[in-house]
Design a protein around this motif. Structure first.
Motif, PDB file in Angstrom:
ATOM      1  N   VAL A  32      -3.038  -6.006  -8.365  1.00 58.26           N
ATOM      2  CA  VAL A  32      -2.100  -5.618  -7.303  1.00 58.26           C
ATOM      3  C   VAL A  32      -2.843  -4.846  -6.212  1.00 58.26           C
ATOM      4  CG1 VAL A  32       0.055  -4.423  -6.755  1.00 58.26           C
ATOM      5  CG2 VAL A  32      -0.281  -5.387  -9.051  1.00 58.26           C
ATOM      6  N   THR A  34      -2.382  -2.749  -3.205  1.00 63.09           N
ATOM      7  CA  THR A  34      -1.319  -1.994  -2.529  1.00 63.09           C
ATOM      8  C   THR A  34      -1.597  -1.837  -1.033  1.00 63.09           C
ATOM      9  OG1 THR A  34      -2.296   0.178  -2.983  1.00 63.09           O
ATOM     10  CG2 THR A  34      -0.765  -0.706  -4.630  1.00 63.09           C
ATOM     11  N   LEU A  37       0.455  -4.080   0.979  1.00 60.45           N
ATOM     12  CA  LEU A  37       1.835  -3.642   1.229  1.00 60.45           C
ATOM     13  C   LEU A  37       1.881  -2.720   2.451  1.00 60.45           C
ATOM     14  CD1 LEU A  37       2.919  -2.863  -2.453  1.00 60.45           C
ATOM     15  CD2 LEU A  37       3.733  -4.751  -1.041  1.00 60.45           C
ATOM     16  N   TYR A  38       0.921  -1.791   2.527  1.00 64.72           N
ATOM     17  CA  TYR A  38       0.871  -0.890   3.692  1.00 64.72           C
ATOM     18  C   TYR A  38       0.586  -1.669   4.969  1.00 64.72           C
ATOM     19  CZ  TYR A  38       1.421   3.155   0.761  1.00 64.72           C
ATOM     20  OH  TYR A  38       1.956   4.066  -0.101  1.00 64.72           O
ATOM     21  N   LEU A 108       7.460   2.371  -0.239  1.00 64.32           N
ATOM     22  CA  LEU A 108       6.645   1.505  -1.109  1.00 64.32           C
ATOM     23  C   LEU A 108       6.458   2.039  -2.528  1.00 64.32           C
ATOM     24  CD1 LEU A 108       3.881   0.396   1.429  1.00 64.32           C
ATOM     25  CD2 LEU A 108       5.824  -0.949   0.592  1.00 64.32           C
ATOM     26  N   THR A 111       8.393   0.159  -5.388  1.00 66.70           N
ATOM     27  CA  THR A 111       7.875  -1.213  -5.538  1.00 66.70           C
ATOM     28  C   THR A 111       6.643  -1.198  -6.438  1.00 66.70           C
ATOM     29  OG1 THR A 111       8.465  -1.547  -3.226  1.00 66.70           O
ATOM     30  CG2 THR A 111       7.040  -3.214  -4.198  1.00 66.70           C
ATOM     31  N   GLN A 112       5.761  -0.223  -6.185  1.00 68.50           N
ATOM     32  CA  GLN A 112       4.504  -0.154  -6.940  1.00 68.50           C
ATOM     33  C   GLN A 112       4.753   0.260  -8.390  1.00 68.50           C
ATOM     34  OE1 GLN A 112       1.224   1.676  -4.206  1.00 68.50           O
ATOM     35  NE2 GLN A 112       3.160   2.325  -3.369  1.00 68.50           N
ATOM     36  N   MET A 123      -4.313  -1.931 -10.352  1.00 66.44           N
ATOM     37  CA  MET A 123      -3.733  -1.688  -9.040  1.00 66.44           C
ATOM     38  C   MET A 123      -4.733  -0.911  -8.211  1.00 66.44           C
ATOM     39  SD  MET A 123      -0.078   0.174  -8.294  1.00 66.44           S
ATOM     40  CE  MET A 123       0.969  -1.214  -8.695  1.00 66.44           C
ATOM     41  N   GLY A 125      -5.816   1.074  -4.445  1.00 71.25           N
ATOM     42  CA  GLY A 125      -5.245   1.727  -3.279  1.00 71.25           C
ATOM     43  C   GLY A 125      -5.955   3.035  -2.965  1.00 71.25           C
ATOM     44  N   ILE A 128      -3.269   5.792  -6.123  1.00 69.65           N
ATOM     45  CA  ILE A 128      -2.681   5.205  -7.335  1.00 69.65           C
ATOM     46  C   ILE A 128      -2.863   6.160  -8.523  1.00 69.65           C
ATOM     47  CG2 ILE A 128      -2.578   3.157  -8.832  1.00 69.65           C
ATOM     48  CD1 ILE A 128      -1.847   2.759  -5.778  1.00 69.65           C
ATOM     49  N   VAL A 132       0.944   7.505  -7.581  1.00 68.01           N
ATOM     50  CA  VAL A 132       1.805   6.392  -8.001  1.00 68.01           C
ATOM     51  C   VAL A 132       1.817   6.238  -9.523  1.00 68.01           C
ATOM     52  CG1 VAL A 132       2.230   3.897  -7.778  1.00 68.01           C
ATOM     53  CG2 VAL A 132       1.437   5.203  -5.803  1.00 68.01           C
TER      54      VAL A 132
END
Ligand code: DC
Length: 223
Positions: A32, A34, A37-38, A108, A111-112, A123, A125, A128, A132
């Protein structure tokens, strides 16, 4: 049974996505990204010229989603697959700026977390391991010197007709590092329990191996 979550954080251009993809393929986990997404949120804000004060409200109708097609992550704005158009230098810079806005991060966050609850994932980013997935099974902080990261990016772009000079690429990287590390909310930093992997002197295969070794040591899992 709970899922296995591996967090990889680090600055722009450290090779996180390429390396995380290689490691995911070896382990059979879902990768994933992230940052995508950003970037998608940044594209939405840019295309619709949304002023900062209206971002929170307008995100309610933004409809950013992540889908897996043939095992690869794609990002969508509504029904439109924007996975490729989010890769421009303009959107890189816009994403670095808009990701500092609390409403964007809040949007977001769930979602994560949801995808991590439901799948074995790697994941990547900036926050994270720190924000997250603070309880991730393994946390890695992947970095390389700014010069080496600029160098790699320059080599990637060198074939293209509009390749920017090395100095401009380095300047962009340094500026994004600064923005990502100095924002008030969820800044880029190494989690206390993260393992540092510096790839300045490593090629992709060696970097992936170094990470697989960390995962194997921490989880006892053969890979
Ligand atoms: O990893 P990337 O370059 O695609 O990320 C684009 C921007 O998004 C990056 O400058 C910082 C932001 N980002 C973030 O704030 N938190 C994440 N977990 C991932 C990316």
């Amino acid at each position: 049974m709970s899922t296995i979550n591996i967090a990889i954080d680090g600055p722009a251009g450290a090779g996180k996505s390429t390396i995380a993809k290689m490691v995911s393929a070896k382990l059979g986990y879902i990768y994933v990204d992230t940052g995508a997404l950003y970037r998608t949120v940044a594209l939405y804000i840019t295309e619709n010229n949304i002023p900062d004060e209206d971002i929170e409200k307008s995100l309610e109708k933004a409809d950013v989603s992540l889908r897996f097609i043939d095992g690869a992550q794609r990002v969508f704005l509504g029904d439109r697959d924007v996975s490729d158009v989010i890769r421009t230098p303009e959107i890189s810079m816009a994403a670095s700026r808009t990701s500092a806005i609390p409403a964007v991060r809040a949007y977001l966050f769930e979602t994560q977390q949801k995808i991590a609850r439901e799948n074995n994932i790697i994941m990547d980013g900036r926050d994270i391991g720190t924000v997250v997935l603070p309880n991730a099974d393994v946390k890695i902080f992947l970095t390389a010197s700014a010069e080496e990261r600029a160098n790699r990016r320059y080599k990637e772009l060198a074939e293209k007709p509009d390749c920017p000079p090395y100095e401009d690429i380095l300047k962009d990287i340094i500026q994004r590092d600064y923005q990502d590390m100095h924002r008030e909310i969820a800044p880029l930093k190494q989690a206390e329990d993260a393992v540092l992997v510096d790839t300045t002197e490593l090629n992709l295969e060696q970097s992936a191996e170094a990470i697989v070794k960390v995962i194997r040591d921490k989880t006892g899992r053969e890979a």
